[in-house]
Design a protein around this motif. Structure first.
Motif, PDB file in Angstrom:
ATOM      1  N   LEU A  76       0.846  -1.196   0.000  1.00  0.00           N
ATOM      2  CA  LEU A  76       0.000   0.000   0.000  1.00  0.00           C
ATOM      3  C   LEU A  76       0.879   1.241   0.000  1.00  0.00           C
ATOM      4  O   LEU A  76       1.599   1.517   0.963  1.00  0.00           O
ATOM      5  N   ASP A  77       0.807   2.003  -1.086  1.00  0.00           N
ATOM      6  CA  ASP A  77       1.649   3.192  -1.241  1.00  0.00           C
ATOM      7  C   ASP A  77       0.881   4.439  -0.807  1.00  0.00           C
ATOM      8  O   ASP A  77      -0.061   4.861  -1.477  1.00  0.00           O
ATOM      9  N   GLU A  78       1.287   5.023   0.320  1.00  0.00           N
ATOM     10  CA  GLU A  78       0.676   6.250   0.854  1.00  0.00           C
ATOM     11  C   GLU A  78      -0.852   6.157   0.877  1.00  0.00           C
ATOM     12  O   GLU A  78      -1.548   7.033   0.341  1.00  0.00           O
ATOM     13  N   PRO A  79      -1.434   5.136   1.479  1.00  0.00           N
ATOM     14  CA  PRO A  79      -2.895   4.976   1.402  1.00  0.00           C
ATOM     15  C   PRO A  79      -3.687   6.048   2.124  1.00  0.00           C
ATOM     16  O   PRO A  79      -4.854   6.262   1.804  1.00  0.00           O
ATOM     17  N   ALA A  80      -3.087   6.722   3.106  1.00  0.00           N
ATOM     18  CA  ALA A  80      -3.826   7.723   3.885  1.00  0.00           C
ATOM     19  C   ALA A  80      -3.605   9.141   3.381  1.00  0.00           C
ATOM     20  O   ALA A  80      -4.105  10.088   3.988  1.00  0.00           O
ATOM     21  N   SER A  81      -2.890   9.292   2.282  1.00  0.00           N
ATOM     22  CA  SER A  81      -2.600  10.628   1.759  1.00  0.00           C
ATOM     23  C   SER A  81      -3.882  11.365   1.388  1.00  0.00           C
ATOM     24  O   SER A  81      -4.716  10.850   0.640  1.00  0.00           O
ATOM     25  N   GLY A  82      -4.042  12.560   1.919  1.00  0.00           N
ATOM     26  CA  GLY A  82      -5.185  13.396   1.580  1.00  0.00           C
ATOM     27  C   GLY A  82      -6.468  13.072   2.311  1.00  0.00           C
ATOM     28  O   GLY A  82      -7.507  13.676   2.024  1.00  0.00           O
ATOM     29  N   LEU A  83      -6.431  12.125   3.248  1.00  0.00           N
ATOM     30  CA  LEU A  83      -7.650  11.748   3.968  1.00  0.00           C
ATOM     31  C   LEU A  83      -7.864  12.631   5.189  1.00  0.00           C
ATOM     32  O   LEU A  83      -6.909  13.088   5.817  1.00  0.00           O
ATOM     33  N   ASP A  84      -9.142  12.828   5.542  1.00  0.00           N
ATOM     34  CA  ASP A  84      -9.443  13.554   6.770  1.00  0.00           C
ATOM     35  C   ASP A  84      -9.235  12.616   7.962  1.00  0.00           C
ATOM     36  O   ASP A  84      -9.067  11.408   7.798  1.00  0.00           O
ATOM     37  N   PRO A  85      -9.229  13.151   9.194  1.00  0.00           N
ATOM     38  CA  PRO A  85      -8.926  12.316  10.370  1.00  0.00           C
ATOM     39  C   PRO A  85      -9.820  11.090  10.511  1.00  0.00           C
ATOM     40  O   PRO A  85      -9.339  10.002  10.851  1.00  0.00           O
ATOM     41  N   ARG A  86     -11.135  11.219  10.252  1.00  0.00           N
ATOM     42  CA  ARG A  86     -12.018  10.060  10.392  1.00  0.00           C
ATOM     43  C   ARG A  86     -11.703   9.002   9.335  1.00  0.00           C
ATOM     44  O   ARG A  86     -11.674   7.795   9.639  1.00  0.00           O
ATOM     45  N   ALA A  87     -11.461   9.439   8.107  1.00  0.00           N
ATOM     46  CA  ALA A  87     -11.142   8.481   7.049  1.00  0.00           C
ATOM     47  C   ALA A  87      -9.820   7.772   7.337  1.00  0.00           C
ATOM     48  O   ALA A  87      -9.677   6.576   7.064  1.00  0.00           O
ATOM     49  N   ARG A  88      -8.855   8.488   7.919  1.00  0.00           N
ATOM     50  CA  ARG A  88      -7.591   7.863   8.300  1.00  0.00           C
ATOM     51  C   ARG A  88      -7.808   6.807   9.379  1.00  0.00           C
ATOM     52  O   ARG A  88      -7.214   5.728   9.347  1.00  0.00           O
ATOM     53  N   PHE A  89      -8.654   7.129  10.357  1.00  0.00           N
ATOM     54  CA  PHE A  89      -8.954   6.175  11.421  1.00  0.00           C
ATOM     55  C   PHE A  89      -9.593   4.916  10.836  1.00  0.00           C
ATOM     56  O   PHE A  89      -9.226   3.793  11.188  1.00  0.00           O
ATOM     57  N   GLU A  90     -10.571   5.098   9.939  1.00  0.00           N
ATOM     58  CA  GLU A  90     -11.257   3.951   9.339  1.00  0.00           C
ATOM     59  C   GLU A  90     -10.282   3.092   8.536  1.00  0.00           C
ATOM     60  O   GLU A  90     -10.366   1.854   8.555  1.00  0.00           O
ATOM     61  N   LEU A  91      -9.351   3.746   7.829  1.00  0.00           N
ATOM     62  CA  LEU A  91      -8.373   2.997   7.043  1.00  0.00           C
ATOM     63  C   LEU A  91      -7.428   2.224   7.953  1.00  0.00           C
ATOM     64  O   LEU A  91      -7.096   1.060   7.682  1.00  0.00           O
ATOM     65  N   ARG A  92      -6.994   2.836   9.063  1.00  0.00           N
ATOM     66  CA  ARG A  92      -6.128   2.131  10.010  1.00  0.00           C
ATOM     67  C   ARG A  92      -6.830   0.910  10.588  1.00  0.00           C
ATOM     68  O   ARG A  92      -6.227  -0.156  10.733  1.00  0.00           O
ATOM     69  N   GLU A  93      -8.111   1.052  10.923  1.00  0.00           N
ATOM     70  CA  GLU A  93      -8.867  -0.073  11.458  1.00  0.00           C
ATOM     71  C   GLU A  93      -8.969  -1.198  10.424  1.00  0.00           C
ATOM     72  O   GLU A  93      -8.886  -2.388  10.763  1.00  0.00           O
ATOM     73  N   LEU A  94      -9.139  -0.829   9.176  1.00  0.00           N
ATOM     74  CA  LEU A  94      -9.250  -1.818   8.110  1.00  0.00           C
ATOM     75  C   LEU A  94      -7.925  -2.566   7.918  1.00  0.00           C
ATOM     76  O   LEU A  94      -7.900  -3.791   7.759  1.00  0.00           O
ATOM     77  N   ILE A  95      -6.817  -1.839   7.967  1.00  0.00           N
ATOM     78  CA  ILE A  95      -5.509  -2.476   7.827  1.00  0.00           C
ATOM     79  C   ILE A  95      -5.242  -3.402   9.010  1.00  0.00           C
ATOM     80  O   ILE A  95      -4.699  -4.502   8.848  1.00  0.00           O
ATOM     81  N   ALA A  96      -5.641  -2.983  10.200  1.00  0.00           N
ATOM     82  CA  ALA A  96      -5.490  -3.843  11.379  1.00  0.00           C
ATOM     83  C   ALA A  96      -6.295  -5.128  11.226  1.00  0.00           C
ATOM     84  O   ALA A  96      -5.840  -6.214  11.610  1.00  0.00           O
ATOM     85  N   GLU A  97      -7.480  -5.021  10.647  1.00  0.00           N
ATOM     86  CA  GLU A  97      -8.310  -6.206  10.422  1.00  0.00           C
ATOM     87  C   GLU A  97      -7.645  -7.145   9.413  1.00  0.00           C
ATOM     88  O   GLU A  97      -7.652  -8.369   9.598  1.00  0.00           O
ATOM     89  N   LEU A  98      -7.038  -6.591   8.372  1.00  0.00           N
ATOM     90  CA  LEU A  98      -6.336  -7.418   7.390  1.00  0.00           C
ATOM     91  C   LEU A  98      -5.155  -8.148   8.036  1.00  0.00           C
ATOM     92  O   LEU A  98      -4.878  -9.296   7.720  1.00  0.00           O
ATOM     93  N   ALA A  99      -4.475  -7.459   8.957  1.00  0.00           N
ATOM     94  CA  ALA A  99      -3.368  -8.101   9.669  1.00  0.00           C
ATOM     95  C   ALA A  99      -3.878  -9.254  10.523  1.00  0.00           C
ATOM     96  O   ALA A  99      -3.243 -10.313  10.597  1.00  0.00           O
ATOM     97  N   ARG A 100      -5.038  -9.059  11.151  1.00  0.00           N
ATOM     98  CA  ARG A 100      -5.625 -10.138  11.960  1.00  0.00           C
ATOM     99  C   ARG A 100      -6.019 -11.330  11.087  1.00  0.00           C
ATOM    100  O   ARG A 100      -6.070 -12.464  11.565  1.00  0.00           O
ATOM    101  N   MET A 101      -6.307 -11.064   9.818  1.00  0.00           N
ATOM    102  CA  MET A 101      -6.645 -12.136   8.882  1.00  0.00           C
ATOM    103  C   MET A 101      -5.402 -12.876   8.399  1.00  0.00           C
ATOM    104  O   MET A 101      -5.510 -13.836   7.633  1.00  0.00           O
ATOM    105  N   GLY A 102      -4.212 -12.428   8.809  1.00  0.00           N
ATOM    106  CA  GLY A 102      -2.977 -13.108   8.443  1.00  0.00           C
ATOM    107  C   GLY A 102      -2.269 -12.545   7.232  1.00  0.00           C
ATOM    108  O   GLY A 102      -1.290 -13.140   6.765  1.00  0.00           O
ATOM    109  N   LYS A 103      -2.740 -11.412   6.710  1.00  0.00           N
ATOM    110  CA  LYS A 103      -2.067 -10.805   5.568  1.00  0.00           C
ATOM    111  C   LYS A 103      -0.758 -10.148   6.001  1.00  0.00           C
ATOM    112  O   LYS A 103      -0.652  -9.604   7.101  1.00  0.00           O
TER     113      LYS A 103
END
Length: 309
Positions: free
Chosen positions: A157-184
């Protein structure tokens, strides 16, 4: 290590993008690659993702060389660039269905794949929306779903949070954490240090085309400094006594006092700071607060790169 780069070189004409870069990504890690713009982060990601050739060095992605066996790498790797692209007239379902077809997913299996991905990234309610009407944050989540259509083992993922507002950044971080829990295994770049500190299990500091340091945050911190910052709060009338006691202790430096609060740098491990606290208590100084803060990612980054110029 699921991704390895050793001695990788890349030039664009006379400009050096990578100069002997070494990188090792553990299987299942969330590897944050940090560095200023132009440091070589995107070049590294393009090379490991088969989208750019290298001039020298070795690269292995799950045992495959992206230069000589790109098809095998692409089967197990999903790449999300730092831009969305132009897709006129496609809604979210059609967008994902197209990329699923590109990845060779059978027509009868695509609807279920698309539904599950929209649910994963929280865009089911936007399934019929034209992709160009989506917010920046929604486009980033849809782009991440696109990288997941073939269920890859590795995500880049290349600069996935670039240009996002704080809530969108939070949602993206939560999504990446979920992918890590899935073993990615996730390799994620950013020049915004605070974005990676809370989500990454491992870090690589890149500057001027070289990987300056890598490992877990604790490993990098331990290698760079043993110092911590300590804040102590006591009674106002006892601040001078506490000040004198602390100044006499080895390892204490940069001591500052202000209205019942002392702040200082301490060169020692947890046991040493515990003994220091015990000495304050033994001297019958009331301690209302004892807060130990390790070096943050920004401080470590500056220490690592201060001699690079």
């Amino acid at each position: 290590m699921i991704v390895q780069m050793h001695g990788v070189e890349k030039r664009y004409g006379s400009a050096v993008a990578l100069s002997g870069a070494d990188l090792a990504v553990p299987d299942g890690a969330v590897m944050g690659i940090i560095g200023p713009n132009g440091a070589g982060k995107t070049t590294s990601m393009l090379i490991m993702s088969t989208l750019l050739s290298r001039d020298a060095g070795m690269v292995s992605v799950a045992g495959y060389d992206p230069a000589t066996n790109p098809a095998s790498v692409r089967r197990i790797l999903g790449y999300m660039p730092d831009f969305f692209g132009v897709y006129e007239g496609l809604n979210a379902v059609e967008y994902l269905d197209f990329f699923a077809s590109v990845q060779g997913i059978r027509p009868e299996a695509r609807p279920a794949v698309v539904r599950s991905l929209l649910d994963l990234v929280g865009l089911t309610h936007k399934s019929s929306a034209d992709v160009n009407t989506l917010s920046r944050g929604m486009k980033q989540r849809l782009s991440l779903a696109r990288a997941l259509v073939h269920d890859p083992q590795i995500l880049v993922l290349d600069e996935p949070a670039s240009g996002l507002d704080p809530r969108a950044r939070f949602e993206l971080r939560e999504l990446i954490a979920e992918l890590a829990r899935m073993g990615k295994t996730v390799v994620i770049s950013s020049h915004i240090l605070s974005e990676l500190q809370d989500i990454s299990s491992h870090l690589a500091v890149v500057d001027r085309g070289r990987v300056m340091a890598q490992g877990s945050l604790a490993e990098i911190r331990s290698a760079m400094t043993s110092q911590v910052r300590i804040t102590v709060r006591t009674r106002d009338e006892m601040i001078d006594e506490a000040d004198g006691l602390l100044r006499a202790e080895p390892g204490v430096g940069e001591l500052r006092t202000e209205r019942g609060t002392l702040r200082f740098v301490f060169d020692g491990d947890d046991e040493a700071s515990g003994r220091l606290l015990a000495r304050l208590v033994a001297a019958e100084l009331p301690v209302f607060e004892w807060r130990v803060e390790t070096a943050g990612l920004e401080e470590l980054f500056l220490k690592i790169t201060e001699g690079a110029a």
